[in-house]
Design a protein around this motif. Sequence first.
Motif, PDB file in Angstrom:
ATOM      1  N   TYR A   1       0.028  -8.057 -13.501  1.00  0.00           N
ATOM      2  CA  TYR A   1       0.320  -8.068 -12.074  1.00  0.00           C
ATOM      3  C   TYR A   1       1.781  -7.822 -11.716  1.00  0.00           C
ATOM      4  O   TYR A   1       2.088  -7.033 -10.840  1.00  0.00           O
ATOM      5  CB  TYR A   1      -0.123  -9.394 -11.444  1.00  0.00           C
ATOM      6  CG  TYR A   1      -1.614  -9.574 -11.421  1.00  0.00           C
ATOM      7  CD1 TYR A   1      -2.414  -8.850 -10.543  1.00  0.00           C
ATOM      8  CD2 TYR A   1      -2.239 -10.473 -12.266  1.00  0.00           C
ATOM      9  CE1 TYR A   1      -3.784  -9.005 -10.505  1.00  0.00           C
ATOM     10  CE2 TYR A   1      -3.610 -10.652 -12.244  1.00  0.00           C
ATOM     11  CZ  TYR A   1      -4.382  -9.917 -11.362  1.00  0.00           C
ATOM     12  OH  TYR A   1      -5.733 -10.073 -11.333  1.00  0.00           O
TER      13      TYR A   1
ATOM     14  N   PRO B   1       1.934  -7.754  -3.857  1.00  0.00           N
ATOM     15  CA  PRO B   1       0.612  -7.517  -4.461  1.00  0.00           C
ATOM     16  C   PRO B   1      -0.079  -6.306  -3.837  1.00  0.00           C
ATOM     17  O   PRO B   1      -0.141  -6.194  -2.614  1.00  0.00           O
ATOM     18  CB  PRO B   1      -0.167  -8.800  -4.164  1.00  0.00           C
ATOM     19  CG  PRO B   1       0.652  -9.617  -3.243  1.00  0.00           C
ATOM     20  CD  PRO B   1       1.998  -8.997  -3.124  1.00  0.00           C
TER      21      PRO B   1
ATOM     22  N   SER C   1      -5.447  -5.933  -5.683  1.00  0.00           N
ATOM     23  CA  SER C   1      -5.358  -7.226  -6.387  1.00  0.00           C
ATOM     24  C   SER C   1      -6.526  -8.120  -5.990  1.00  0.00           C
ATOM     25  O   SER C   1      -7.056  -8.028  -4.883  1.00  0.00           O
ATOM     26  CB  SER C   1      -4.050  -7.939  -6.040  1.00  0.00           C
ATOM     27  OG  SER C   1      -2.947  -7.209  -6.467  1.00  0.00           O
TER      28      SER C   1
ATOM     29  N   TRP D   1      -5.205 -13.687  -6.707  1.00  0.00           N
ATOM     30  CA  TRP D   1      -3.811 -13.312  -6.906  1.00  0.00           C
ATOM     31  C   TRP D   1      -3.088 -13.210  -5.558  1.00  0.00           C
ATOM     32  O   TRP D   1      -1.969 -13.685  -5.403  1.00  0.00           O
ATOM     33  CB  TRP D   1      -3.701 -12.003  -7.685  1.00  0.00           C
ATOM     34  CG  TRP D   1      -2.285 -11.608  -7.962  1.00  0.00           C
ATOM     35  CD1 TRP D   1      -1.589 -10.582  -7.404  1.00  0.00           C
ATOM     36  CD2 TRP D   1      -1.375 -12.261  -8.850  1.00  0.00           C
ATOM     37  NE1 TRP D   1      -0.312 -10.539  -7.884  1.00  0.00           N
ATOM     38  CE2 TRP D   1      -0.153 -11.565  -8.785  1.00  0.00           C
ATOM     39  CE3 TRP D   1      -1.471 -13.355  -9.704  1.00  0.00           C
ATOM     40  CZ2 TRP D   1       0.963 -11.923  -9.531  1.00  0.00           C
ATOM     41  CZ3 TRP D   1      -0.353 -13.710 -10.447  1.00  0.00           C
ATOM     42  CH2 TRP D   1       0.844 -13.000 -10.355  1.00  0.00           C
TER      43      TRP D   1
END
Length: 159
Positions: A21, A32, A36, A40
């Motif tokens: 990530y 993000p 994602s 997350w």
Amino acid sequence: LLWKILTQPHNPWVQLISKRYLKNQSLFDHVPPQSSSWQWKKLMSLRDIFKKGLRWIVGSGSEIHFWTDNWVSHKPILKFALDTNPNLNTKVAEFLLPNNGWNIRKLKDLLPDHILQQILTIPIPEIGTQDKLIWGLTADGLFSAKSAGWLAQGMDYYT
């Protein structure tokens, strides 16, 4: 989990998450992607609250953002800046003298006296000491879910 990401870079889980990530970005600079997972994205949405509980112990000052990190007290000192447009990338190290003292003249130009006095009480360790990130809401500096819960609920933990 955010605490573990910051403090345990050699942990296999942290290495996996970082590779998948973060991809060489810092936890607080990471944006993000839409692709994602919702978990997350939710974890990343908690960063601003989480950051309020972090506190830096000054070592070399090279890792601490002067204006935006919590190193003088439990809040960043940006709101006290006398300069209307401070450089947010400024590091604490820029205010340390070679003899392990504070550059008071430089600090006086940027901050009101009551913040300057707080800074002057912060001990500067020997040269070569690294900055240390701690959880500022516990006496031992270690993260606790209880204190994080108080912080997330907006309770004034510092009184």
